[in-house]
Motif scaffolding. Structure first.
Motif, PDB file in Angstrom:
ATOM      1  N   ALA A 297     134.405  70.893  50.402  1.00 18.35           N
ATOM      2  CA  ALA A 297     134.459  69.882  51.458  1.00 18.35           C
ATOM      3  C   ALA A 297     133.054  69.540  51.935  1.00 18.35           C
ATOM      4  CB  ALA A 297     135.285  70.399  52.620  1.00 18.35           C
ATOM      5  N   GLY A 298     132.891  68.309  52.381  1.00 18.90           N
ATOM      6  CA  GLY A 298     131.594  67.876  52.873  1.00 18.90           C
ATOM      7  C   GLY A 298     131.275  68.561  54.183  1.00 18.90           C
ATOM      8  N   SER A 299     129.998  68.743  54.453  1.00 17.97           N
ATOM      9  CA  SER A 299     129.624  69.373  55.708  1.00 17.97           C
ATOM     10  C   SER A 299     129.435  68.291  56.778  1.00 17.97           C
ATOM     11  CB  SER A 299     128.345  70.156  55.519  1.00 17.97           C
ATOM     12  OG  SER A 299     127.360  69.319  54.967  1.00 17.97           O
ATOM     13  N   ILE A 300     129.447  68.701  58.031  1.00 19.09           N
ATOM     14  CA  ILE A 300     129.301  67.758  59.144  1.00 19.09           C
ATOM     15  C   ILE A 300     127.977  68.019  59.859  1.00 19.09           C
ATOM     16  CG2 ILE A 300     130.335  66.939  61.295  1.00 19.09           C
ATOM     17  CD1 ILE A 300     133.029  67.688  60.265  1.00 19.09           C
ATOM     18  N   SER A 301     127.287  66.947  60.189  1.00 20.21           N
ATOM     19  CA  SER A 301     125.977  67.068  60.827  1.00 20.21           C
ATOM     20  C   SER A 301     126.114  67.431  62.298  1.00 20.21           C
ATOM     21  CB  SER A 301     125.233  65.747  60.719  1.00 20.21           C
ATOM     22  OG  SER A 301     124.988  65.440  59.383  1.00 20.21           O
ATOM     23  N   VAL A 302     125.207  68.273  62.767  1.00 21.07           N
ATOM     24  CA  VAL A 302     125.230  68.701  64.159  1.00 21.07           C
ATOM     25  C   VAL A 302     124.111  67.992  64.930  1.00 21.07           C
ATOM     26  CG1 VAL A 302     124.910  70.688  65.700  1.00 21.07           C
ATOM     27  CG2 VAL A 302     126.202  70.939  63.569  1.00 21.07           C
ATOM     28  N   GLY A 303     124.421  67.594  66.142  1.00 21.44           N
ATOM     29  CA  GLY A 303     123.404  66.963  66.984  1.00 21.44           C
ATOM     30  C   GLY A 303     123.888  66.892  68.409  1.00 21.44           C
ATOM     31  N   ILE A 304     123.075  66.286  69.252  1.00 25.87           N
ATOM     32  CA  ILE A 304     123.446  66.141  70.664  1.00 25.87           C
ATOM     33  C   ILE A 304     123.226  64.691  71.093  1.00 25.87           C
ATOM     34  CG2 ILE A 304     121.143  66.978  71.400  1.00 25.87           C
ATOM     35  CD1 ILE A 304     122.610  68.214  73.869  1.00 25.87           C
ATOM     36  N   ILE A 305     124.165  64.189  71.885  1.00 28.73           N
ATOM     37  CA  ILE A 305     124.044  62.827  72.417  1.00 28.73           C
ATOM     38  C   ILE A 305     124.356  62.867  73.906  1.00 28.73           C
ATOM     39  CG2 ILE A 305     124.978  60.477  72.369  1.00 28.73           C
ATOM     40  CD1 ILE A 305     125.790  60.923  69.513  1.00 28.73           C
ATOM     41  N   THR A 306     123.485  62.303  74.714  1.00 31.83           N
ATOM     42  CA  THR A 306     123.790  62.194  76.135  1.00 31.83           C
ATOM     43  C   THR A 306     123.578  60.756  76.589  1.00 31.83           C
ATOM     44  OG1 THR A 306     121.554  62.608  76.963  1.00 31.83           O
ATOM     45  CG2 THR A 306     122.934  64.542  76.582  1.00 31.83           C
ATOM     46  N   VAL A 307     124.354  60.363  77.592  1.00 30.33           N
ATOM     47  CA  VAL A 307     124.150  59.044  78.203  1.00 30.33           C
ATOM     48  C   VAL A 307     124.036  59.242  79.707  1.00 30.33           C
ATOM     49  CG1 VAL A 307     124.978  56.682  78.400  1.00 30.33           C
ATOM     50  CG2 VAL A 307     125.591  58.028  76.403  1.00 30.33           C
ATOM     51  N   ALA A 308     122.992  58.695  80.271  1.00 31.71           N
ATOM     52  CA  ALA A 308     122.775  58.803  81.714  1.00 31.71           C
ATOM     53  C   ALA A 308     122.719  57.420  82.320  1.00 31.71           C
ATOM     54  CB  ALA A 308     121.465  59.542  81.985  1.00 31.71           C
ATOM     55  N   LYS A 309     122.997  57.356  83.623  1.00 34.76           N
ATOM     56  CA  LYS A 309     122.782  56.095  84.321  1.00 34.76           C
ATOM     57  C   LYS A 309     121.852  56.361  85.489  1.00 34.76           C
ATOM     58  CE  LYS A 309     124.708  51.886  85.851  1.00 34.76           C
ATOM     59  NZ  LYS A 309     125.733  51.274  86.670  1.00 34.76           N
ATOM     60  N   LYS A 310     120.767  55.611  85.524  1.00 31.93           N
ATOM     61  CA  LYS A 310     119.769  55.778  86.590  1.00 31.93           C
ATOM     62  C   LYS A 310     119.223  54.418  86.935  1.00 31.93           C
ATOM     63  CE  LYS A 310     117.550  60.311  86.181  1.00 31.93           C
ATOM     64  NZ  LYS A 310     116.414  60.993  85.566  1.00 31.93           N
ATOM     65  N   ASP A 311     119.139  54.135  88.229  1.00 33.32           N
ATOM     66  CA  ASP A 311     118.544  52.876  88.693  1.00 33.32           C
ATOM     67  C   ASP A 311     119.043  51.681  87.893  1.00 33.32           C
ATOM     68  OD1 ASP A 311     117.032  54.594  90.269  1.00 33.32           O
ATOM     69  OD2 ASP A 311     115.448  54.689  88.764  1.00 33.32           O
ATOM     70  N   ASN A 312     120.337  51.591  87.689  1.00 37.97           N
ATOM     71  CA  ASN A 312     120.902  50.441  86.995  1.00 37.97           C
ATOM     72  C   ASN A 312     120.527  50.328  85.519  1.00 37.97           C
ATOM     73  OD1 ASN A 312     122.871  49.022  88.167  1.00 37.97           O
ATOM     74  ND2 ASN A 312     121.611  47.212  88.644  1.00 37.97           N
ATOM     75  N   SER A 313     120.055  51.441  84.940  1.00 41.42           N
ATOM     76  CA  SER A 313     119.783  51.447  83.502  1.00 41.42           C
ATOM     77  C   SER A 313     120.624  52.524  82.826  1.00 41.42           C
ATOM     78  CB  SER A 313     118.316  51.762  83.232  1.00 41.42           C
ATOM     79  OG  SER A 313     117.510  50.695  83.593  1.00 41.42           O
ATOM     80  N   TYR A 314     121.010  52.235  81.598  1.00 42.87           N
ATOM     81  CA  TYR A 314     121.675  53.249  80.785  1.00 42.87           C
ATOM     82  C   TYR A 314     120.631  53.898  79.889  1.00 42.87           C
ATOM     83  CZ  TYR A 314     126.065  51.422  82.487  1.00 42.87           C
ATOM     84  OH  TYR A 314     127.099  51.058  83.299  1.00 42.87           O
TER      85      TYR A 314
END
Lengths: 188, 130
Positions: free
Chosen positions: A82-99
Motif C-alpha cells: 500500500a502507498g504511504s501517506i505524507s505527514v505534515g501540519i496545517i494551521t489556519v488563524a484569523k488575526k486583524d481581519n486576515s486569514y
C-alpha cells in the motif's frame, strides 16, 4: 496527556488559530479541510473572493505536503504494497481581519538551498513579474524533482496579501523542517 | 469512435467526450492528487480522435469552479493540443464558462486567452448559482 492538550488548546487560542491538523494528510482529508474552512468562513460572513483565495491556497499548501513531505506513514490496515501517506501540519488563524495559513513538513536537508532560492526568487517579484513567471513555467515541462506542475508556490504568491514567510529548522544532516506562512486579508 | 465519460468526484470534474454531438464538456472542480494520471485517459482519447472530430467541428465547453495549479498546467497542455489542431485547419471552439461573480475563474480564462493565438476561445458568463 490531559494537561498537554489543554496547554496546546491555549497556545492555539493565543495565536488566533482556529483550525489545526497535524498528522498524515490524505487527498480525502484535504477535501474535508477545504469544506470545513469554507463553512467556518461562511459563518463569519467572509467575502466569496477571500473564501476562494483561502481555499485555493490551503489546497496548494496541503498538496505540497502530500508531494514533498519526507515523513511518511503506512496505514496500519493496509498491506505491504500500500502507498504511504505524507505527514505534515496545517494551521489556519484569523488575526486583524486576515486569514493566516501555516503549513509545515519534513524535507530532505539537501533540498533546503534549492527551495530557499525558489522562494526568495518568488518573493522578489512584483505582481506582473509573478504573472509572467507563472505563465512561462506553465508552458515548460516541470523540473525533474517536481511532483505537481511546479506551479504551486508561484500560484500561492500571486494570491497572498503579504509576502510569503518561511523557515527551515535543521533537524539533522538528512532532514529539516520546512514551514511556510501565507496571509489573505479579508475584503480584497 | 467511442465516447468517454468520467463521473464527477469531490475533487475531480465530470468529463464527457461525445463524438456524436461533437461536444467535449468538463465541469466541476479539479484538484486531483495526481493530475497527470487523472487526465491521462482524456489526453489518450484526444490523441486518437481529435483530428477526426476537428474536421467535423468540435465544441469544448469548460465549466470549472475551482482548479489547482497542476490542473492549470493540464489545461494549458490541452489548449496547446487544440491549437495545433486548429493550425492544421480543424474547426474547434472553446467556451470558457464562469459564474458571473467568480472573478478568479474569469481571470484564469483571460490569462489562457493571452497565451492562445489561433484557437477560438470565448469567455462566457453564467448566472451565479449561489
Amino acid at each position: 496527556m490531559t494537561d498537554c492538550i489543554f496547554e496546546l488548546k491555549n497556545d492555539l487560542n493565543k495565536n488566533g488559530i482556529f483550525f489545526c491538523f497535524s498528522g498524515p494528510i490524505s487527498q480525502d482529508l484535504i477535501v474535508e479541510i477545504g469544506d470545513t474552512l469554507k463553512n467556518k468562513m461562511r459563518l463569519e460572513d467572509a467575502s466569496k473572493s477571500s473564501m476562494r483565495l483561502v481555499f485555493s491556497i490551503i489546497i496548494e499548501q496541503a498538496q505540497n505536503i502530500i508531494y514533498y513531505s519526507e515523513e511518511k506513514v503506512r496505514p496500519w490496515s493496509a498491506g505491504v504494497n500500500a502507498g504511504s501517506i505524507s505527514v505534515g501540519i496545517i494551521t489556519v488563524a484569523k488575526k486583524d481581519n486576515s486569514y493566516i495559513i501555516t503549513s509545515g513538513n519534513m524535507i530532505k536537508t539537501e533540498h533546503v538551498d534549492k527551495l530557499k532560492e525558489k522562494i526568495e526568487k518568488i518573493k522578489g517579484m512584483g505582481k506582473d513579474e509573478l504573472k509572467q513567471y507563472y505563465k512561462s513555467q506553465r508552458k515548460k515541462d516541470p523540473d525533474e524533482d517536481s511532483k505537481g506542475a511546479g506551479l504551486g508556490l508561484i500560484d500561492i504568491a500571486r494570491k497572498v496579501s503579504k509576502p510569503l514567510e518561511y523557515n527551515f529548522s535543521s533537524i539533522d544532516e538528512t532532514v529539516s523542517f520546512f514551514t511556510v506562512t501565507t496571509v489573505v486579508a479579508e475584503g480584497l | 469512435m467511442k465516447n468517454l465519460k468520467i463521473d464527477e468526484t469531490k475533487y475531480t470534474p465530470e468529463m464527457t467526450f461525445d463524438p456524436e454531438t461533437l461536444v467535449i464538456a468538463i465541469k466541476g472542480k479539479s484538484y486531483p492528487e495526481n493530475t497527470e494520471e487523472f487526465y491521462k485517459p482524456a489526453f489518450e482519447w484526444l490523441e486518437k480522435n481529435l483530428s477526426d472530430l476537428g474536421k467535423k467541428g468540435l465544441t469544448v465547453n469548460l465549466e470549472l469552479i475551482y482548479f489547482n495549479s497542476s490542473s492549470s498546467k493540464a489545461l494549458m497542455n490541452f489548449f496547446d493540443m487544440l491549437e495545433e489542431s486548429v493550425d492544421n485547419g480543424d474547426n474547434i471552439t472553446v467556451n470558457w464558462m464562469y459564474e458571473e461573480d467568480n472573478e478568479s475563474i474569469l481571470e484564469y480564462g483571460e490569462e489562457f486567452l493571452e497565451d492562445i493565438e489561433t484557437l477560438p476561445f470565448n469567455l462566457v458568463p453564467l448566472k451565479s448559482r449561489e
